[in-house]
Design a protein around this motif. Structure first.
Motif, PDB file in Angstrom:
ATOM      1  N   SER A   1      43.871   3.437   8.842  1.00  0.00           N
ATOM      2  CA  SER A   1      45.294   3.603   8.556  1.00  0.00           C
ATOM      3  C   SER A   1      45.828   4.787   9.347  1.00  0.00           C
ATOM      4  CB  SER A   1      45.532   3.793   7.059  1.00  0.00           C
ATOM      5  OG  SER A   1      44.917   4.975   6.643  1.00  0.00           O
ATOM      6  N   LYS A   2      47.085   4.703   9.700  1.00  0.00           N
ATOM      7  CA  LYS A   2      47.753   5.755  10.466  1.00  0.00           C
ATOM      8  C   LYS A   2      49.110   5.953   9.810  1.00  0.00           C
ATOM      9  CE  LYS A   2      47.378   6.528  15.402  1.00  0.00           C
ATOM     10  NZ  LYS A   2      47.501   5.890  16.712  1.00  0.00           N
ATOM     11  N   GLY A   3      49.283   7.046   9.099  1.00  0.00           N
ATOM     12  CA  GLY A   3      50.523   7.253   8.369  1.00  0.00           C
ATOM     13  C   GLY A   3      50.691   6.162   7.336  1.00  0.00           C
TER      14      GLY A   3
ATOM     15  N   ASP B   1      48.885  -0.734  16.498  1.00  0.00           N
ATOM     16  CA  ASP B   1      49.538   0.198  15.572  1.00  0.00           C
ATOM     17  C   ASP B   1      50.741  -0.464  14.907  1.00  0.00           C
ATOM     18  OD1 ASP B   1      47.804   2.267  16.141  1.00  0.00           O
ATOM     19  OD2 ASP B   1      48.973   2.922  17.872  1.00  0.00           O
ATOM     20  N   TYR B   2      51.297   0.258  13.937  1.00  0.00           N
ATOM     21  CA  TYR B   2      52.535  -0.146  13.247  1.00  0.00           C
ATOM     22  C   TYR B   2      52.420  -1.506  12.553  1.00  0.00           C
ATOM     23  CZ  TYR B   2      54.046   3.573  16.327  1.00  0.00           C
ATOM     24  OH  TYR B   2      54.133   4.759  17.004  1.00  0.00           O
ATOM     25  N   ILE B   3      51.229  -1.812  11.998  1.00  0.00           N
ATOM     26  CA  ILE B   3      51.098  -3.026  11.183  1.00  0.00           C
ATOM     27  C   ILE B   3      51.442  -2.616   9.749  1.00  0.00           C
ATOM     28  CG2 ILE B   3      49.564  -4.916  10.499  1.00  0.00           C
ATOM     29  CD1 ILE B   3      47.681  -4.017  12.786  1.00  0.00           C
TER      30      ILE B   3
ATOM     31  N   ALA C   1      44.571  -1.004  13.781  1.00  0.00           N
ATOM     32  CA  ALA C   1      43.373  -1.822  14.021  1.00  0.00           C
ATOM     33  C   ALA C   1      42.835  -1.580  15.424  1.00  0.00           C
ATOM     34  CB  ALA C   1      43.717  -3.301  13.846  1.00  0.00           C
ATOM     35  N   LYS C   2      41.519  -1.410  15.508  1.00  0.00           N
ATOM     36  CA  LYS C   2      40.903  -1.287  16.832  1.00  0.00           C
ATOM     37  C   LYS C   2      40.757  -2.687  17.419  1.00  0.00           C
ATOM     38  CE  LYS C   2      38.236   2.977  16.791  1.00  0.00           C
ATOM     39  NZ  LYS C   2      39.403   3.681  16.367  1.00  0.00           N
TER      40      LYS C   2
ATOM     41  N   GLY D   1      52.538  -6.060  15.165  1.00  0.00           N
ATOM     42  CA  GLY D   1      52.284  -4.659  15.508  1.00  0.00           C
ATOM     43  C   GLY D   1      52.403  -4.461  17.007  1.00  0.00           C
ATOM     44  N   ILE D   2      52.055  -3.265  17.437  1.00  0.00           N
ATOM     45  CA  ILE D   2      52.114  -2.947  18.868  1.00  0.00           C
ATOM     46  C   ILE D   2      50.697  -2.623  19.352  1.00  0.00           C
ATOM     47  CG2 ILE D   2      53.080  -1.399  20.636  1.00  0.00           C
ATOM     48  CD1 ILE D   2      55.287  -2.882  19.270  1.00  0.00           C
ATOM     49  N   VAL D   3      50.242  -3.358  20.370  1.00  0.00           N
ATOM     50  CA  VAL D   3      48.921  -3.075  20.938  1.00  0.00           C
ATOM     51  C   VAL D   3      49.092  -2.027  22.035  1.00  0.00           C
ATOM     52  CG1 VAL D   3      46.965  -4.003  22.227  1.00  0.00           C
ATOM     53  CG2 VAL D   3      47.985  -5.338  20.376  1.00  0.00           C
ATOM     54  N   GLN D   4      48.428  -0.885  21.844  1.00  0.00           N
ATOM     55  CA  GLN D   4      48.530   0.193  22.824  1.00  0.00           C
ATOM     56  C   GLN D   4      47.159   0.510  23.401  1.00  0.00           C
ATOM     57  OE1 GLN D   4      50.516   3.111  20.236  1.00  0.00           O
ATOM     58  NE2 GLN D   4      52.344   2.833  21.488  1.00  0.00           N
TER      59      GLN D   4
END
Lengths: 275, 162
Positions: free
Chosen positions: A240-242, A203-205, A247-248, A191-194
């Protein structure tokens, strides 16, 4: 508004429009640093270094002495003794803590497959608008260039945003424009850690991925900035996002109390797929 | 003091304030500190009669831009606008009363943040939002610190300008 001339209001609106245009430059263009920006970093290097050193000494002095000021006269000798012992203890403990930190930093540096430059934190952003920026006392003279990853012995700190002659700005991983390609250590879910300002989110997992609270998150090395396998943080919450899992992440490094960091001299955008 | 020396003095003061703001008064970590640089710019707009203080105000904003993670023009232009507004209103409103100065500092804080937030909202930059409540709180903090500073600095500045 009668006290404002039309011309003044017109000038302010023009300035606002110019500011909007300048702000619309994408981050890549913003990072093409101008000589003026580098000059600013050089100009502020010595005052920042001086103030951060004096602040460190004053803070130590405050902790050691200020509460002794109002004690009675007959206890002066005893208090001087206590003060001396406290100072010695403080110095020893400070030296011990610094020793541990530096030893861990040295171990981290030896383990790293890239050369690394140790640096001290001498300042931070003066604005709340982008507070997730720190200033370190190493610059292009020490081989630092924009985009280089910055870490501490605890894990990823951020990357060089602007390299001056003697000092550099580091964009912390908690800044909203920061993004790090990462894995969940246990399951290799990617995923991408932002940054979110206060912390980070991954995000994006993919939905089917196995992610649990307490999982360690490490850099994947695929973003061209960070080397592979450096710890970023721990999963503290899952949502979940979309159509993805979100994950926090609690960063491993205490970014508000950083004193020393390592700038990893990894050329940006190289070895992306081979690591 | 002649005007060249005064400009130099103001430039050094500007550098000193930005140094303080980026070290011991850095807002990272959730602290609310007064924005000494904005207070300085309002001070320049009210008190300075030296040509070139507009450039000092813009230069101070540029230092803020670079040290805040290179936000091009954001602070330079917002603070320049605040300077121009205060300077322009000084020919219609008597700005040397403390109550008025307090209102001007508060208004300038709110104005500069609304200026910046307008840019951010229009450009849709994620994460760089400051709630109105926090903007007002910062205005109050700047006013509480700025008015006593104006009282002290106004006296010192009057002596320097003689």
């Amino acid at each position: 508004m009668g006290f404002l001339k039309r011309r003044t209001i017109f000038i302010v609106i023009v300035l606002l429009l110019i500011a909007i245009q300048l702000f619309s430059l994408d981050l890549e263009k913003r990072e093409k640093q101008t000589p003026a920006a580098r000059f600013v970093l050089t100009l502020t290097y010595y005052p920042q270094k001086f103030v951060s050193s004096v602040a460190g000494v004053m803070s130590g002095t405050w902790n050691d002495y200020i509460h002794l000021v109002n004690l009675r006269e007959e206890n002066v000798r005893l208090k001087e003794e206590i003060s001396r012992l406290r100072r010695e203890k403080f110095e020893l403990s400070e030296a011990g803590i610094q020793n541990t930190r530096l030893r861990k930093l040295l171990e981290f540096r030896e383990e790293s497959s890239y050369p690394a430059v140790p640096a001290n934190v001498i300042g931070a952003s003066p604005s709340i608008l982008r507070s997730q920026v720190i200033i370190v006392d190493k610059g292009t003279r020490d081989g630092v260039t924009e985009g280089m990853p910055v870490a501490s012995f605890d894990g990823v700190v951020g990357r060089i945003l602007l390299a001056g002659d003697r000092s550099s700005e580091v964009l912390l991983i908690t800044d909203p424009v920061s993004a790090v390609d990462a894995y969940i250590h246990r399951t290799r879910a990617r995923g991408i850690v932002q940054g979110t300002g206060a912390g980070c989110e991954m995000d994006y997992i993919e939905k089917k991925s196995d992610v649990s609270e307490g999982d360690k998150v490490i850099s994947s090395g695929k973003d061209g900035f960070f080397p592979k396998g450096v710890v970023i943080g721990t999963v503290t919450g899952i949502g979940s996002k979309g159509s993805f899992i979100n994950a926090k992440i609690s960063p491993h490094v205490h970014l508000n109390s950083l004193e020393e960091v390592l700038i990893i001299q990894k050329p940006v955008n190289s070895l992306v797929l081979n690591e | 003091m002649n005007s060249a020396l005064m400009i130099l003095f103001l430039a050094v003061l500007s550098l000193a304030l930005i140094t303080l703001q980026s070290t011991v008064l850095s807002p990272g970590g959730g602290h609310i500190y007064p924005d000494l640089n904005l207070i300085f710019i309002v001070f320049l707009a009210i008190y300075s009669e030296v040509r070139g203080s507009l450039l000092i105000a813009a230069g101070n904003g540029y230092l803020m831009d670079v040290l805040s993670g290179n936000l091009p023009g954001t602070f330079t232009l917002s603070r320049l606008s605040a300077y121009i507004l205060v300077k322009s209103s000084s020919s219609h409103v008597y700005l040397k009363k403390y109550l008025v100065q307090g209102l001007v500092i508060f208004g300038s804080t709110v104005f500069t943040w609304l200026f910046i937030m307008t840019i951010i909202v229009i450009r849709g930059e994620p994460g760089l939002r400051l709630p109105l409540g926090e903007i007002l709180l910062r205005g109050v903090v700047n006013t509480a610190v700025g008015v006593p500073l104006f009282w002290a600095a106004g006296k010192a500045y009057a002596r320097l300008q003689r």
